[in-house]
Design a protein around this motif. Structure first.
Motif, PDB file in Angstrom:
ATOM      1  N   TYR A 259      34.649  29.487  27.247  1.00  0.00           N
ATOM      2  CA  TYR A 259      35.184  28.136  27.011  1.00  0.00           C
ATOM      3  C   TYR A 259      36.563  28.229  26.353  1.00  0.00           C
ATOM      4  CZ  TYR A 259      35.848  23.584  24.830  1.00  0.00           C
ATOM      5  OH  TYR A 259      36.378  22.384  24.424  1.00  0.00           O
ATOM      6  N   VAL A 263      40.180  26.901  27.865  1.00  0.00           N
ATOM      7  CA  VAL A 263      41.103  25.990  27.168  1.00  0.00           C
ATOM      8  C   VAL A 263      42.516  26.555  27.194  1.00  0.00           C
ATOM      9  CG1 VAL A 263      41.703  25.020  24.917  1.00  0.00           C
ATOM     10  CG2 VAL A 263      39.327  24.976  25.701  1.00  0.00           C
ATOM     11  N   LYS A 285      37.667  15.316  30.960  1.00  0.00           N
ATOM     12  CA  LYS A 285      38.335  16.569  30.601  1.00  0.00           C
ATOM     13  C   LYS A 285      37.349  17.713  30.430  1.00  0.00           C
ATOM     14  CE  LYS A 285      42.436  14.523  28.458  1.00  0.00           C
ATOM     15  NZ  LYS A 285      43.252  14.386  27.221  1.00  0.00           N
ATOM     16  N   LYS A 286      36.174  17.408  29.902  1.00  0.00           N
ATOM     17  CA  LYS A 286      35.178  18.466  29.721  1.00  0.00           C
ATOM     18  C   LYS A 286      34.697  19.014  31.058  1.00  0.00           C
ATOM     19  CE  LYS A 286      33.371  17.336  25.145  1.00  0.00           C
ATOM     20  NZ  LYS A 286      32.171  17.001  24.353  1.00  0.00           N
ATOM     21  N   ILE A 289      37.250  21.449  32.180  1.00  0.00           N
ATOM     22  CA  ILE A 289      37.140  22.714  31.445  1.00  0.00           C
ATOM     23  C   ILE A 289      36.007  23.565  32.009  1.00  0.00           C
ATOM     24  CG2 ILE A 289      36.527  23.742  29.228  1.00  0.00           C
ATOM     25  CD1 ILE A 289      39.309  22.795  29.190  1.00  0.00           C
ATOM     26  N   VAL A 290      34.868  22.934  32.262  1.00  0.00           N
ATOM     27  CA  VAL A 290      33.726  23.676  32.817  1.00  0.00           C
ATOM     28  C   VAL A 290      34.061  24.227  34.199  1.00  0.00           C
ATOM     29  CG1 VAL A 290      31.342  23.477  33.631  1.00  0.00           C
ATOM     30  CG2 VAL A 290      31.999  22.432  31.467  1.00  0.00           C
TER      31      VAL A 290
END
Length: 315
Positions: A259, A263, A285-286, A289-290
């Motif tokens: 993670y 980022v 946004k998460k 990221i994933v």
């Protein structure tokens, strides 16, 4: 299931702090041993005349570590199940009674039907994983101590907090250096380490974590690395209903570090463009990221499989 898979003799171990309960998968045979060096030798002496070749056990807070290492040293195939896997197997078989003897039998039966690759553990990686666990613990303590220190006003307390922060910071650096030093002592691990560092966002710490905690990388099929890490979305469809996709399971410790790499990686280059496209399309946004985490871990598997560094193309 491979031909002849069910011809093997399998035992299951229910492991506690003080005892090892052993049972065979196909016959009602049970024996209890002390979870000590002598007890483990007695267990091995008991397994041999029964012709056991595979032994299953649950992960049990490292109480299984000594017996696992001893069994692998004797040439046994050792399968370590997650507790939820055994509970699911018991529910499927409608087995509700519970005791150490019964649990050992359930583990044996689950191991008998287990499908997958049996991988022997590398002792060096096991020891480095233990160091990394302490590194993670110290990192958390350091973050908590810094947070508390921000709200202190009394000079004497601030001085103590400052010393504690400095001690934890130095311990963190020492633990990281210890892992890196051990990696550099192994040419095979150094090669993996350097290939992983070629990936965007992956520095020394993340590369070391992947080398130690995900040794399967390089031998996995497309999609398996993401599933192993726990960043693969699973379908939730039924009939005409199309449910949202969610990630689930996987290895939490390396996932935390990937993670952090994601980022960093999304700030420039092709992964920045990729993330912006997802966000502009309405994805949270998460989720972006994933998605980057998934790309990174699949790329890690690919570079190790090809034994060639990642070539970054800047946008």
């Amino acid at each position: 299931m491979k031909q002849g898979e069910y011809s093997i003799v399998v035992a299951g171990l229910d492991i506690g702090k003080g005892w090892l309960d052993a049972a065979l998968a196909d016959v009602d045979v049970h024996q209890r041993f002390a979870n000590t060096a002598t007890g483990i030798l007695d267990l091995i002496a008991w397994l041999k005349p029964h012709g056991v070749t595979r032994v299953g056990m649950e992960a049990s807070g490292n109480y299984e570590r000594d017996v696992r290492e001893a069994l692998e040293a004797e040439g046994y195939e050792v399968i370590v199940h997650q507790p939820q896997e055994i509970r699911a197997f018991a529910r499927f078989r409608r087995l509700r009674a519970k005791s150490d003897k019964i649990d050992a039998g359930i583990i044996a039966k689950a191991t008998k039907h287990w499908e997958g690759m049996v991988a022997r553990r590398d002792k060096d990686l096991v020891e480095m994983a233990e160091i990394l666990t302490l590194y993670e613990h110290v990192t958390n303590m350091l973050a908590q101590t810094r947070t508390i220190a921000e709200h202190q006003r009394l000079k004497a307390v601030c001085e103590v907090q400052a010393k504690l922060v400095d001690q934890l910071r130095r311990q963190k650096e020492n633990l990281k250096a210890m892992v890196l030093r051990r990696i550099r002592q192994r040419p095979d691990l150094v090669a993996r380490f350097d290939l992983l560092k070629s990936l965007p966002g992956i520095g020394e710490t993340v590369a070391a974590v992947l080398v130690v905690r995900m040794p399967e990388l390089g031998a996995l099929k497309p999609g398996q690395a993401a599933s192993l890490l726990g960043v693969a979305p699973f379908d939730r469809d039924s009939g005409a209903m199309k449910g949202m996709r969610f990630i689930s399971g996987g290895r939490a410790r390396p996932r935390t570090f990937v993670y952090l790499a994601a980022v960093t990686a999304k700030r420039k280059g092709a992964l920045k463009v990729f993330a912006e496209k997802l966000i502009n399309a309405g994805k949270p946004k998460k989720v972006a990221i994933v998605a980057i985490m998934r790309k990174l871990i699949e790329a890690a598997n690919l570079v190790l499989k090809r034994q060639a560094p990642w070539i970054t193309k800047d946008a």
